[in-house]
Design an enzyme around this catalytic site. Structure first.
Site, PDB file in Angstrom:
ATOM      1  N   THR A 194      74.019  84.989 -38.395  1.00 31.08           N
ATOM      2  CA  THR A 194      74.998  84.082 -37.765  1.00 31.08           C
ATOM      3  C   THR A 194      76.430  84.422 -38.163  1.00 31.08           C
ATOM      4  OG1 THR A 194      74.814  82.367 -39.483  1.00 31.08           O
ATOM      5  CG2 THR A 194      73.291  82.235 -37.617  1.00 31.08           C
ATOM      6  N   LEU A 240      79.127  80.789 -35.568  1.00 32.53           N
ATOM      7  CA  LEU A 240      78.420  79.785 -34.763  1.00 32.53           C
ATOM      8  C   LEU A 240      76.925  79.959 -35.055  1.00 32.53           C
ATOM      9  CD1 LEU A 240      78.668  77.595 -32.620  1.00 32.53           C
ATOM     10  CD2 LEU A 240      78.596  79.361 -30.870  1.00 32.53           C
ATOM     11  N   HIS A 241      76.370  79.022 -35.826  1.00 31.29           N
ATOM     12  CA  HIS A 241      75.028  79.249 -36.374  1.00 31.29           C
ATOM     13  C   HIS A 241      73.881  78.897 -35.401  1.00 31.29           C
ATOM     14  CE1 HIS A 241      76.876  79.678 -40.357  1.00 31.29           C
ATOM     15  NE2 HIS A 241      77.553  78.577 -40.100  1.00 31.29           N
ATOM     16  N   ASP A 242      73.760  77.598 -35.071  1.00 29.97           N
ATOM     17  CA  ASP A 242      72.500  77.110 -34.493  1.00 29.97           C
ATOM     18  C   ASP A 242      72.138  77.631 -33.098  1.00 29.97           C
ATOM     19  OD1 ASP A 242      71.974  75.733 -36.815  1.00 29.97           O
ATOM     20  OD2 ASP A 242      72.819  73.853 -36.098  1.00 29.97           O
ATOM     21  N   SER A 244      72.014  80.438 -32.063  1.00 31.43           N
ATOM     22  CA  SER A 244      71.267  81.699 -32.190  1.00 31.43           C
ATOM     23  C   SER A 244      69.755  81.462 -32.032  1.00 31.43           C
ATOM     24  CB  SER A 244      71.549  82.349 -33.551  1.00 31.43           C
ATOM     25  OG  SER A 244      71.197  81.452 -34.591  1.00 31.43           O
TER      26      SER A 244
END
Ligand code: BDR
Ligand code: CA
Length: 312
Positions: A194, A240-242, A244
């Site tokens: 991420t 931007l993590h989630d 993914s």
């Protein structure tokens, strides 16, 4: 054929973008959202999940509130990142759609037991408390889950809440250990991946200029979220993590990973919640997760913006 998924989440601006990506994607059927204490307490993550469904024009999606605290440790929240509401940035209306009365853990267990084995994917975007509790209540779900796709952990990138732990795993390491030891097929998307997905100004402006409600709302969310991350990582470098997790389901060729062993540190106060990822396969421990190490950022943001543009 659509892919049925449950999204377990603690919105959170990046969770919100992930949920909207799923709701904008015809390949995916969102069976329900289950909320958990994480970025903010569970009454707020539940409220935010409802707001996000309404923003996406999907009032029919059932939202179930889950665990109010981790299995063993005291709650840890992240208002300094996500704001007091957990979803600071855009002004969103108070939701009209109701929260379901069923407990999230029951919904997860009942859905996995009722649907044909190997069909339902569980996506986790927050601490793993609900899934840990579901596995304790009904261990047979481990063999019925198609796969678990989790945003959490870090190896070369280590941690973001402590020097050695990523937030979702740190908040409930005992639940993370239960999930990783469950035997269910798991894809783990850690910070290593991420931290390549950066919300640059050019990418945020793509959302800002969309002619719908969702795009500009996402731009406001990302700009809020970025203030903290830019101070930490540098300008134009907020990850931007989630989303993914959902992008991996939609276009796995955007990602690269390896099947390796992942173990969770639950004892040391210094490294609590560390994901001990055997990337070089030096331990001989059996692999229990597909760990994603890299992503095609251009392809990821193209997918995300194309899909978000379809929302109301
Ligand atoms: C994770 O922690 C949360 O703050 C984000 O929503 C994401 O799920 C990143 O470490
Ligand atoms: Ca999250």
């Amino acid at each position: 054929m659509t892919l049925p998924i449950i999204i377990d989440t603690d919105p959170g601006q990046d969770d919100a973008v992930a949920i909207m990506l799923a709701l904008a994607s015809p390949e995916i059927e969102v069976l329900g959202l289950t909320t958990v204490a994480g970025n903010v307490p569970v009454h707020l993550t539940s409220m935010n999940a409802l707001k996000v469904c309404e923003l996406a024009g999907r009032q029919e999606i059932p939202v179930f509130a889950g665990a109010a605290r981790p299995l063993v440790r005291s709650p840890v929240t992240a208002e300094e990142v996500h704001g007091r509401t957990g979803l600071d940035g855009p002004i969103l209306p108070v939701p009209k759609m109701p929260l379901q009365t069923t407990y999230a853990v029951d919904f997860i267990v009942d859905t996995l037991m009722a649907r044909p084995a190997g069909t339902v994917t569980v996506c986790t975007l927050g601490p793993l408390t609900n899934l840990g509790l579901a596995l304790l209540r009904e261990p047979r779900i481990a063999t019925r889950i198609r796969q678990i796709v989790t945003m959490g952990g870090g190896y070369f990138e280590q941690g973001n809440i402590t020097p050695s732990a990523e937030f979702n795993i740190y908040v409930d390491p005992h639940a993370a250990r239960l999930v990783l030891e469950s035997g269910a097929p798991i894809t783990l998307i850690p910070l290593d991946c991420t931290h390549q997905l950066l919300t640059t100004k050019a990418r945020v402006s793509q959302f800002k200029k969309m002619q719908n409600l969702a795009g500009p709302a996402i731009a406001d969310m990302l700009e809020f979220f970025e203030r903290y991350d830019e101070a930490k990582y540098g300008p134009d470098d907020a990850p931007l993590h989630d989303p993914s997790v959902i992008a991996w389901l939609l276009e796995p060729t955007l990602f690269e990973g390896k099947l390796v062993n992942v173990s969770i540190e639950c004892e040391s106060q210094l490294t609590m919640g560390a994901t001990v990822i055997d990337w070089w396969r030096v331990t001989g421990r059996p692999h229990n997760a597909m760990v994603i190490g890299s992503a095609n950022a251009e392809g990821f943001f193209k997918l995300l913006s194309t899909r978000i543009a379809r929302l109301p």
